[in-house]
Design a protein around this motif. Sequence first.
Motif, PDB file in Angstrom:
ATOM      1  N   ALA A 151      57.455 -31.369 -19.041  1.00 22.77           N
ATOM      2  CA  ALA A 151      56.688 -30.905 -20.199  1.00 22.77           C
ATOM      3  C   ALA A 151      56.436 -32.036 -21.184  1.00 22.77           C
ATOM      4  CB  ALA A 151      57.425 -29.758 -20.881  1.00 22.77           C
ATOM      5  N   ARG A 169      52.874 -33.427 -22.329  1.00 21.61           N
ATOM      6  CA  ARG A 169      52.516 -33.451 -23.755  1.00 21.61           C
ATOM      7  C   ARG A 169      51.989 -34.834 -24.134  1.00 21.61           C
ATOM      8  NH1 ARG A 169      57.110 -31.620 -25.188  1.00 21.61           N
ATOM      9  NH2 ARG A 169      56.601 -29.425 -24.805  1.00 21.61           N
ATOM     10  N   THR A 180      48.114 -32.679 -22.468  1.00 24.07           N
ATOM     11  CA  THR A 180      48.067 -31.433 -21.667  1.00 24.07           C
ATOM     12  C   THR A 180      47.733 -31.668 -20.202  1.00 24.07           C
ATOM     13  OG1 THR A 180      45.738 -30.719 -21.952  1.00 24.07           O
ATOM     14  CG2 THR A 180      47.319 -30.092 -23.686  1.00 24.07           C
ATOM     15  N   PRO A 231      52.849 -27.313 -22.305  1.00 22.97           N
ATOM     16  CA  PRO A 231      52.095 -27.988 -23.369  1.00 22.97           C
ATOM     17  C   PRO A 231      50.646 -27.503 -23.484  1.00 22.97           C
ATOM     18  CG  PRO A 231      53.404 -29.565 -22.144  1.00 22.97           C
ATOM     19  CD  PRO A 231      53.451 -28.281 -21.371  1.00 22.97           C
ATOM     20  N   GLU A 245      50.886 -24.420 -25.494  1.00 21.06           N
ATOM     21  CA  GLU A 245      51.153 -24.813 -26.877  1.00 21.06           C
ATOM     22  C   GLU A 245      49.852 -25.201 -27.579  1.00 21.06           C
ATOM     23  OE1 GLU A 245      53.891 -28.044 -26.862  1.00 21.06           O
ATOM     24  OE2 GLU A 245      55.404 -26.957 -25.711  1.00 21.06           O
TER      25      GLU A 245
END
Length: 477
Positions: free
Chosen positions: A88, A92, A96, A298, A301
């Motif tokens: 992740a 990030r 992405t 991500p 997010e």
Amino acid sequence: MGLRTAEQYKSSLRDGRAVFFRGERVADVTAHPVIGIAVEHAALDYRMAHDPKYRDLAVVKEGADEYSRYYHVPQNGDDLLKRSRLIAAATREGATLVVLIKEIGTDAILALHIIGEQLAAAGKPEYRERIRNYYRNCRDNDLAVAVAQTDAKGDRALGPTQQDHPDYYVRIVEERPDGIVVRGAKVHTSVATNTNEVIVLPTRAMRAEDQAYAVAFALPINTPGLKLLASPHGSSHKNDFEHPISARHKMMETLTVFDDVFVPKERVFLQGEIEFAGLLALTFVRFHRFTAVSYKLPLLELMAGAGHAIAEANGISRAGHVRDKLTHLAAYHTTVRGLIEHAARSCTLEDGVAVPNTLLTNVAKYHFAHNYHQAVQIVQDLAGGLLVTGPAAEDLTSEATGAYVLKYMGGAKGFDAEKRLRLLNLIGDLTSSDFGGYQEVLAVHAEGGFEAEKLQAYREYDFKTVAAYARKLAGID
């Protein structure tokens, strides 16, 4: 060699590999205007290993030895959680887009560890030793490793030996004392243009007549006869203002051709053992879907964050229907994250390797894939039509047009025209560009489609116990 630097990684790609882009052979993938972007993106993994911010997560220390956490064989749920968090974190950093330069290769190596033990128990310990040696070579030299699994398939209603021609699935065409010769092609092989090695796995269970297709092996990317035809999708020139993600981050996909390629015996991990072909394919998927959900976090997010930010910029954040949509995005992200963390914590130890909970992993992957397009719809709804009708980067800086853009493109208080356009361009790149389309197709097909995820979840769920409970309450013996 130990942990490599980004420059050492890039230098290793200049090895005469046969990569083709739009029909022309690429002399140096690191200098190519499209593939070079993918090289820089992949180099994130090597930079993170030397970054104090990530070093404790990205690097495993065993005595005086250090190596990438991706190559650490997980022993428990904590190891799997750290692996997930590293995936992740790298995604990030990649805005992405998953890096995948070691994630997918080590998914395959972990699966091979388990199958190697089972092959040894079946009287073929030589495979286990080859797998262990290959693992140590990749770990100790900090190699980037791709995986080629999905065969071209031809008519999907037919098995490998029933096709119009025999090469829709990769197969053994010659067996020699020192190795095998293989022929065929694999599709959507991620990161192969800019990796060091490729692991080839079966894509399905095999029948007795498919023995030549029950094959697994690994090769250096510059092996003679191995040819990579790179996909041109998303290769148009882009500027950072209008495409803040895809102008700087890219992952290449290839049609991977094995044109009578010789594989040395020590790199062959399955050679005609049909009873292990399907098992190896499924074991790889058990790890790779865990990786898939980890690298989707991500992205989710950003969906929630971009939706909230653009609602503020547009002055609509207090509207009831907007709060409802933002709550949906938050719940979507939280559910997927919770499922994959629980999958790590409820792992099982199989042949010395911690395996994520298969049911939870598949439910997490299905929940992500099944709801992704709705999340795109919500964020596009919050953003508005300027995603595809707004002015260009040049309009903002032009003496003739800049004043109009600054005057009319502003939003709510605190969001001038440039800030609002940057948010809109971020969302446009994520949801309405060729990169956005790439992400939507990945949501449906990458790491297995809807039906594969549902089938695996159905197989793993304990219907026997819950049905017995239902019969008991119904008063049925």
